[in-house]
Design a protein around this motif. Structure first.
Motif, PDB file in Angstrom:
ATOM      1  N   PRO A  69      -0.069  16.634  -7.619  1.00  0.00           N
ATOM      2  CA  PRO A  69       0.949  15.779  -6.991  1.00  0.00           C
ATOM      3  C   PRO A  69       0.401  14.391  -6.655  1.00  0.00           C
ATOM      4  O   PRO A  69      -0.811  14.163  -6.611  1.00  0.00           O
ATOM      5  CB  PRO A  69       1.324  16.550  -5.726  1.00  0.00           C
ATOM      6  CG  PRO A  69       0.974  17.971  -6.023  1.00  0.00           C
ATOM      7  CD  PRO A  69      -0.253  17.900  -6.886  1.00  0.00           C
ATOM      8  N   VAL A  70       1.308  13.469  -6.410  1.00  0.00           N
ATOM      9  CA  VAL A  70       0.939  12.109  -6.021  1.00  0.00           C
ATOM     10  C   VAL A  70       0.124  12.147  -4.732  1.00  0.00           C
ATOM     11  O   VAL A  70       0.413  12.917  -3.805  1.00  0.00           O
ATOM     12  CB  VAL A  70       2.206  11.256  -5.834  1.00  0.00           C
ATOM     13  CG1 VAL A  70       1.889   9.926  -5.166  1.00  0.00           C
ATOM     14  CG2 VAL A  70       2.881  11.020  -7.182  1.00  0.00           C
ATOM     15  N   ASP A  71      -0.916  11.325  -4.689  1.00  0.00           N
ATOM     16  CA  ASP A  71      -1.823  11.164  -3.551  1.00  0.00           C
ATOM     17  C   ASP A  71      -2.732  12.361  -3.304  1.00  0.00           C
ATOM     18  O   ASP A  71      -3.430  12.400  -2.284  1.00  0.00           O
ATOM     19  CB  ASP A  71      -1.060  10.815  -2.258  1.00  0.00           C
ATOM     20  CG  ASP A  71      -0.507   9.398  -2.268  1.00  0.00           C
ATOM     21  OD1 ASP A  71      -1.223   8.498  -2.738  1.00  0.00           O
ATOM     22  OD2 ASP A  71       0.644   9.201  -1.838  1.00  0.00           O
ATOM     23  N   VAL A  72      -2.752  13.324  -4.201  1.00  0.00           N
ATOM     24  CA  VAL A  72      -3.733  14.406  -4.117  1.00  0.00           C
ATOM     25  C   VAL A  72      -4.962  13.967  -4.916  1.00  0.00           C
ATOM     26  O   VAL A  72      -4.841  13.622  -6.096  1.00  0.00           O
ATOM     27  CB  VAL A  72      -3.169  15.719  -4.671  1.00  0.00           C
ATOM     28  CG1 VAL A  72      -4.253  16.791  -4.752  1.00  0.00           C
ATOM     29  CG2 VAL A  72      -2.024  16.211  -3.787  1.00  0.00           C
ATOM     30  N   ASP A 112       2.216  -2.550   5.540  1.00  0.00           N
ATOM     31  CA  ASP A 112       0.849  -2.700   6.042  1.00  0.00           C
ATOM     32  C   ASP A 112       0.797  -4.007   6.829  1.00  0.00           C
ATOM     33  O   ASP A 112       0.681  -5.094   6.248  1.00  0.00           O
ATOM     34  CB  ASP A 112      -0.132  -2.725   4.874  1.00  0.00           C
ATOM     35  CG  ASP A 112      -1.592  -2.762   5.306  1.00  0.00           C
ATOM     36  OD1 ASP A 112      -1.862  -3.080   6.481  1.00  0.00           O
ATOM     37  OD2 ASP A 112      -2.471  -2.480   4.467  1.00  0.00           O
ATOM     38  N   ALA A 113       0.911  -3.891   8.152  1.00  0.00           N
ATOM     39  CA  ALA A 113       0.960  -5.086   8.991  1.00  0.00           C
ATOM     40  C   ALA A 113      -0.299  -5.929   8.858  1.00  0.00           C
ATOM     41  O   ALA A 113      -0.248  -7.161   8.857  1.00  0.00           O
ATOM     42  CB  ALA A 113       1.184  -4.687  10.452  1.00  0.00           C
ATOM     43  N   ALA A 114      -1.451  -5.273   8.737  1.00  0.00           N
ATOM     44  CA  ALA A 114      -2.707  -6.004   8.643  1.00  0.00           C
ATOM     45  C   ALA A 114      -2.765  -6.868   7.384  1.00  0.00           C
ATOM     46  O   ALA A 114      -3.405  -7.926   7.384  1.00  0.00           O
ATOM     47  CB  ALA A 114      -3.882  -5.031   8.671  1.00  0.00           C
ATOM     48  N   THR A 137      -0.198   6.164  -3.765  1.00  0.00           N
ATOM     49  CA  THR A 137       0.677   5.275  -3.010  1.00  0.00           C
ATOM     50  C   THR A 137       0.008   4.793  -1.728  1.00  0.00           C
ATOM     51  O   THR A 137       0.527   3.884  -1.073  1.00  0.00           O
ATOM     52  CB  THR A 137       1.990   5.979  -2.628  1.00  0.00           C
ATOM     53  OG1 THR A 137       1.729   7.007  -1.661  1.00  0.00           O
ATOM     54  CG2 THR A 137       2.665   6.590  -3.854  1.00  0.00           C
ATOM     55  N   ARG A 138      -1.108   5.399  -1.355  1.00  0.00           N
ATOM     56  CA  ARG A 138      -1.784   5.074  -0.106  1.00  0.00           C
ATOM     57  C   ARG A 138      -3.014   4.203  -0.380  1.00  0.00           C
ATOM     58  O   ARG A 138      -3.797   4.500  -1.265  1.00  0.00           O
ATOM     59  CB  ARG A 138      -2.181   6.350   0.633  1.00  0.00           C
ATOM     60  CG  ARG A 138      -0.983   7.228   0.983  1.00  0.00           C
ATOM     61  CD  ARG A 138      -1.385   8.488   1.718  1.00  0.00           C
ATOM     62  NE  ARG A 138      -0.233   9.337   1.971  1.00  0.00           N
ATOM     63  CZ  ARG A 138       0.600   9.184   2.994  1.00  0.00           C
ATOM     64  NH1 ARG A 138       0.371   8.217   3.876  1.00  0.00           N
ATOM     65  NH2 ARG A 138       1.630   9.990   3.155  1.00  0.00           N
ATOM     66  N   GLY A 139      -3.137   3.145   0.430  1.00  0.00           N
ATOM     67  CA  GLY A 139      -4.237   2.208   0.238  1.00  0.00           C
ATOM     68  C   GLY A 139      -3.707   0.801   0.135  1.00  0.00           C
ATOM     69  O   GLY A 139      -2.503   0.533   0.306  1.00  0.00           O
ATOM     70  N   VAL A 162      -3.100  -0.032  -5.408  1.00  0.00           N
ATOM     71  CA  VAL A 162      -2.350   1.176  -5.755  1.00  0.00           C
ATOM     72  C   VAL A 162      -0.942   0.896  -6.283  1.00  0.00           C
ATOM     73  O   VAL A 162      -0.227   1.831  -6.658  1.00  0.00           O
ATOM     74  CB  VAL A 162      -2.254   2.127  -4.544  1.00  0.00           C
ATOM     75  CG1 VAL A 162      -3.642   2.459  -4.019  1.00  0.00           C
ATOM     76  CG2 VAL A 162      -1.373   1.547  -3.434  1.00  0.00           C
ATOM     77  N   ALA A 163      -0.516  -0.363  -6.317  1.00  0.00           N
ATOM     78  CA  ALA A 163       0.866  -0.674  -6.695  1.00  0.00           C
ATOM     79  C   ALA A 163       0.928  -1.722  -7.791  1.00  0.00           C
ATOM     80  O   ALA A 163      -0.013  -2.503  -7.992  1.00  0.00           O
ATOM     81  CB  ALA A 163       1.647  -1.158  -5.474  1.00  0.00           C
ATOM     82  N   TRP A 164       2.064  -1.727  -8.504  1.00  0.00           N
ATOM     83  CA  TRP A 164       2.381  -2.840  -9.398  1.00  0.00           C
ATOM     84  C   TRP A 164       3.088  -3.899  -8.569  1.00  0.00           C
ATOM     85  O   TRP A 164       4.110  -3.618  -7.933  1.00  0.00           O
ATOM     86  CB  TRP A 164       3.286  -2.392 -10.549  1.00  0.00           C
ATOM     87  CG  TRP A 164       3.972  -3.563 -11.214  1.00  0.00           C
ATOM     88  CD1 TRP A 164       3.372  -4.628 -11.825  1.00  0.00           C
ATOM     89  CD2 TRP A 164       5.387  -3.805 -11.291  1.00  0.00           C
ATOM     90  NE1 TRP A 164       4.316  -5.522 -12.289  1.00  0.00           N
ATOM     91  CE2 TRP A 164       5.562  -5.034 -11.974  1.00  0.00           C
ATOM     92  CE3 TRP A 164       6.506  -3.108 -10.849  1.00  0.00           C
ATOM     93  CZ2 TRP A 164       6.825  -5.573 -12.232  1.00  0.00           C
ATOM     94  CZ3 TRP A 164       7.770  -3.638 -11.098  1.00  0.00           C
ATOM     95  CH2 TRP A 164       7.927  -4.857 -11.788  1.00  0.00           C
ATOM     96  N   ILE A 165       2.548  -5.094  -8.559  1.00  0.00           N
ATOM     97  CA  ILE A 165       3.138  -6.210  -7.823  1.00  0.00           C
ATOM     98  C   ILE A 165       3.386  -7.346  -8.817  1.00  0.00           C
ATOM     99  O   ILE A 165       2.453  -7.816  -9.481  1.00  0.00           O
ATOM    100  CB  ILE A 165       2.221  -6.688  -6.685  1.00  0.00           C
ATOM    101  CG1 ILE A 165       1.909  -5.529  -5.729  1.00  0.00           C
ATOM    102  CG2 ILE A 165       2.855  -7.851  -5.932  1.00  0.00           C
ATOM    103  CD1 ILE A 165       0.833  -5.854  -4.720  1.00  0.00           C
TER     104      ILE A 165
END
Length: 272
Positions: free
Chosen positions: A9-12, A192-194, A152-154, A159-162
């Motif tokens: 699964p995703v994020d495993v 992610d506020a930071a 999806t985490r990080g 971890v993403a397409w931007i």
């Protein structure tokens, strides 16, 4: 093994399975004990057998209680590769007679993924990591390939397409041959506020294609959740899926952008 192409699964944190391929075969190796030899034990090829088109291995007469390791090869005898290296079971493993299916996938952690309850369910897997991914644009330091890395985490940049802009952007997943796509799950980018990231994408349009022809136009309405939102695809045969994020609000790293964290394409390999 119900499906050597199955992924966790995703994020495993388990590596991806080898990419889907046709005419795959499996080689079973065993160790021949040679205590009197200066060279030690000898590894021997016990059997080579076909892997079903769907990715399943059903070998009924492999000896039990015999430590073995396995290796996947393509139609030319070349060992398949996954992100972690050769597609094989690196350790010597033994099974008791009659114990049945114990794993899915062909990678480190293949025995840690829950096995489907039936052969039919075992054919269905996340085929997105096997896709070639392209996009209309990529923000500097990011890659469209992150859309199918099962993360999806990080940091969103990892971890993403931007995309470079906030509208009119798209990403496409393409496979070497058509798959029967049961559903697609699209994941929004986590806030992610930071990192000054608070992007919210109001849905996604999906264009399913086969041999360049659009066979279905689907739409996920409403904000895309970081935990995923899915849509049924009816088992349509498609060799590519284009994803078009809809209205984007917010920012990624302080910039007006659009993008997606992850895509799952839950599909089956046609056996004919």
């Amino acid at each position: 093994c119900l499906n050597v192409f199955a992924n966790a699964p995703v994020d495993v944190p388990i590596p991806d399975a080898p990419a889907i391929a046709r005419d795959v075969r499996i080689r079973f190796f065993a160790s021949l004990a040679r205590p009197g030899s200066a060279a030690g034990d000898t590894v021997v090829l016990l059997r080579e057998a076909e892997v079903n088109r769907s990715g399943a291995i059903h070998e009924d007469h492999i000896p039990g209680d015999l430590p073995m390791f396995e290796q996947l090869v393509d139609a030319h005898g070349h060992v398949l590769q996954s992100v972690g290296g050769p597609a094989h079971v690196p350790g010597f493993n033994a099974g008791r007679p009659g114990t049945g299916t114990q794993c899915v996938g062909c990678h480190t952690g293949h025995t840690a993924i829950p096995v489907a309850e039936s052969y039919a369910l075992g054919k269905r897997f996340n085929a997105a990591p096997s896709a070639t991914v392209t996009a209309t644009s990529e923000s500097p330091g990011t890659a469209a390939r992150a859309l199918v890395d099962r993360r999806t985490r990080g940091d969103a940049g990892d971890v993403a397409w931007i995309a470079r802009t906030a509208s009119g952007e798209a990403a496409t997943l393409a496979w070497a041959f058509p798959l029967a796509v049961d559903s697609v799950v699209v994941y929004g980018i986590r806030p992610d506020a930071a990192k000054r990231t608070d992007l919210e994408v109001e849905g996604c349009e999906l264009l399913m294609r086969r041999a360049g022809r659009t066979i279905a136009r689907l739409r996920i309405d409403g904000p895309l959740s970081p935990d995923g939102r899915g849509i049924g695809c009816g088992g349509r045969l498609a060799d590519s899926i284009e994803l078009r994020p809809l209205v984007a609000r917010g920012r990624v790293s302080g910039e007006a952008r659009t993008g997606l964290a992850e895509v799952e394409a839950r599909a089956r390999i046609p056996e004919d």
